[in-house]
Design a protein around this motif. Structure first.
Motif, PDB file in Angstrom:
ATOM      1  N   GLU A 149       0.773  -1.236   0.000  1.00 29.80           N
ATOM      2  CA  GLU A 149       0.000   0.000   0.000  1.00 29.80           C
ATOM      3  C   GLU A 149       0.803   1.283   0.000  1.00 29.80           C
ATOM      4  O   GLU A 149       0.261   2.331  -0.360  1.00 29.80           O
ATOM      5  CB  GLU A 149      -0.949  -0.014   1.202  1.00 29.80           C
ATOM      6  N   VAL A 150       2.076   1.251   0.416  1.00 28.59           N
ATOM      7  CA  VAL A 150       2.840   2.500   0.449  1.00 28.59           C
ATOM      8  C   VAL A 150       2.873   3.056  -0.983  1.00 28.59           C
ATOM      9  O   VAL A 150       3.150   2.323  -1.935  1.00 28.59           O
ATOM     10  CB  VAL A 150       4.250   2.302   1.053  1.00 28.59           C
ATOM     11  N   PRO A 151       2.534   4.317  -1.182  1.00 31.49           N
ATOM     12  CA  PRO A 151       2.409   4.851  -2.543  1.00 31.49           C
ATOM     13  C   PRO A 151       3.676   4.781  -3.385  1.00 31.49           C
ATOM     14  O   PRO A 151       3.619   4.462  -4.570  1.00 31.49           O
ATOM     15  CB  PRO A 151       1.979   6.303  -2.313  1.00 31.49           C
ATOM     16  N   ALA A 152       4.828   5.071  -2.790  1.00 35.84           N
ATOM     17  CA  ALA A 152       6.088   5.053  -3.544  1.00 35.84           C
ATOM     18  C   ALA A 152       7.039   4.078  -2.866  1.00 35.84           C
ATOM     19  O   ALA A 152       7.358   4.227  -1.684  1.00 35.84           O
ATOM     20  CB  ALA A 152       6.700   6.442  -3.594  1.00 35.84           C
ATOM     21  N   LEU A 153       7.475   3.078  -3.612  1.00 38.08           N
ATOM     22  CA  LEU A 153       8.370   2.061  -3.072  1.00 38.08           C
ATOM     23  C   LEU A 153       9.564   1.918  -4.008  1.00 38.08           C
ATOM     24  O   LEU A 153       9.402   1.666  -5.205  1.00 38.08           O
ATOM     25  CB  LEU A 153       7.645   0.719  -2.946  1.00 38.08           C
ATOM     26  N   THR A 154      10.752   2.106  -3.463  1.00 35.58           N
ATOM     27  CA  THR A 154      11.985   1.942  -4.225  1.00 35.58           C
ATOM     28  C   THR A 154      12.745   0.761  -3.647  1.00 35.58           C
ATOM     29  O   THR A 154      12.929   0.668  -2.430  1.00 35.58           O
ATOM     30  CB  THR A 154      12.864   3.211  -4.153  1.00 35.58           C
ATOM     31  N   VAL A 155      13.191  -0.121  -4.532  1.00 35.26           N
ATOM     32  CA  VAL A 155      13.915  -1.318  -4.128  1.00 35.26           C
ATOM     33  C   VAL A 155      15.298  -1.295  -4.765  1.00 35.26           C
ATOM     34  O   VAL A 155      15.423  -1.049  -5.967  1.00 35.26           O
ATOM     35  CB  VAL A 155      13.153  -2.592  -4.571  1.00 35.26           C
ATOM     36  N   ALA A 156      16.321  -1.556  -3.970  1.00 34.78           N
ATOM     37  CA  ALA A 156      17.693  -1.699  -4.470  1.00 34.78           C
ATOM     38  C   ALA A 156      17.950  -3.174  -4.701  1.00 34.78           C
ATOM     39  O   ALA A 156      17.691  -4.006  -3.821  1.00 34.78           O
ATOM     40  CB  ALA A 156      18.686  -1.150  -3.453  1.00 34.78           C
ATOM     41  N   LEU A 157      18.441  -3.501  -5.901  1.00 41.33           N
ATOM     42  CA  LEU A 157      18.685  -4.893  -6.287  1.00 41.33           C
ATOM     43  C   LEU A 157      20.152  -5.106  -6.635  1.00 41.33           C
ATOM     44  O   LEU A 157      20.786  -4.229  -7.227  1.00 41.33           O
ATOM     45  CB  LEU A 157      17.853  -5.254  -7.511  1.00 41.33           C
ATOM     46  N   ASP A 158      20.651  -6.293  -6.310  1.00 47.23           N
ATOM     47  CA  ASP A 158      22.001  -6.632  -6.740  1.00 47.23           C
ATOM     48  C   ASP A 158      21.965  -7.115  -8.195  1.00 47.23           C
ATOM     49  O   ASP A 158      20.908  -7.094  -8.840  1.00 47.23           O
ATOM     50  CB  ASP A 158      22.645  -7.659  -5.805  1.00 47.23           C
ATOM     51  N   GLU A 159      23.096  -7.550  -8.708  1.00 44.24           N
ATOM     52  CA  GLU A 159      23.204  -7.949 -10.116  1.00 44.24           C
ATOM     53  C   GLU A 159      22.312  -9.136 -10.473  1.00 44.24           C
ATOM     54  O   GLU A 159      21.916  -9.299 -11.625  1.00 44.24           O
ATOM     55  CB  GLU A 159      24.670  -8.291 -10.454  1.00 44.24           C
TER      56      GLU A 159
END
Length: 127
Positions: free
Chosen positions: A52-62
């Motif tokens: 539900e959080v409107p803006a979600l940023t995820v950091a991903l490895d290779e």
């Protein structure tokens, strides 16, 4: 490392499960003030918050494995959790700067018992 900005519709059940597991690892490594009962009480709410959080940023490895995530609602930073193996390596700063570049963050939600997180935000002039 890559960053994904996921709208609520782009959050698959698999991604939510990965982020929930990351949340639990992060909490166990950083929230020593929470006992097992408290973690188990909070855990069922995490998937819904991630959906539900409107803006979600995820950091991903290779390989595409999540290393951290950050959620923003309005002008409030609601969540920032990192894989314990990546604490103190600048990932939190990268996620935070990215969020600041995309959103006006006037308020931060942080548990003040988490001294490491509190210090992180205080260094960035938040009170």
């Amino acid at each position: 490392m890559t960053f994904l900005d996921l709208t609520p519709g782009e959050r698959s059940p698999e991604r939510i499960a990965q982020l929930t597991a990351l949340w639990e690892r992060s909490v166990r490594a950083t929230h020593h003030f929470l006992d097992e009962a408290a973690i188990q009480a909070i855990a069922p709410e995490v998937p819904q918050a991630l959906r539900e959080v409107p803006a979600l940023t995820v950091a991903l490895d290779e390989e595409g494995t999540p290393l951290g995530f950050l959620g923003v609602a309005g002008h409030s930073l609601e969540m920032l959790f990192l894989d314990p193996d990546h604490l103190g390596q600048g990932l939190g700063t990268q996620l935070f700067r990215r969020a600041m570049g995309q959103h006006y963050i006037a308020q931060i939600t942080v548990n003040e018992q988490n001294q490491r997180a509190l210090d992180f935000y205080l260094r960035r002039s938040y009170k």
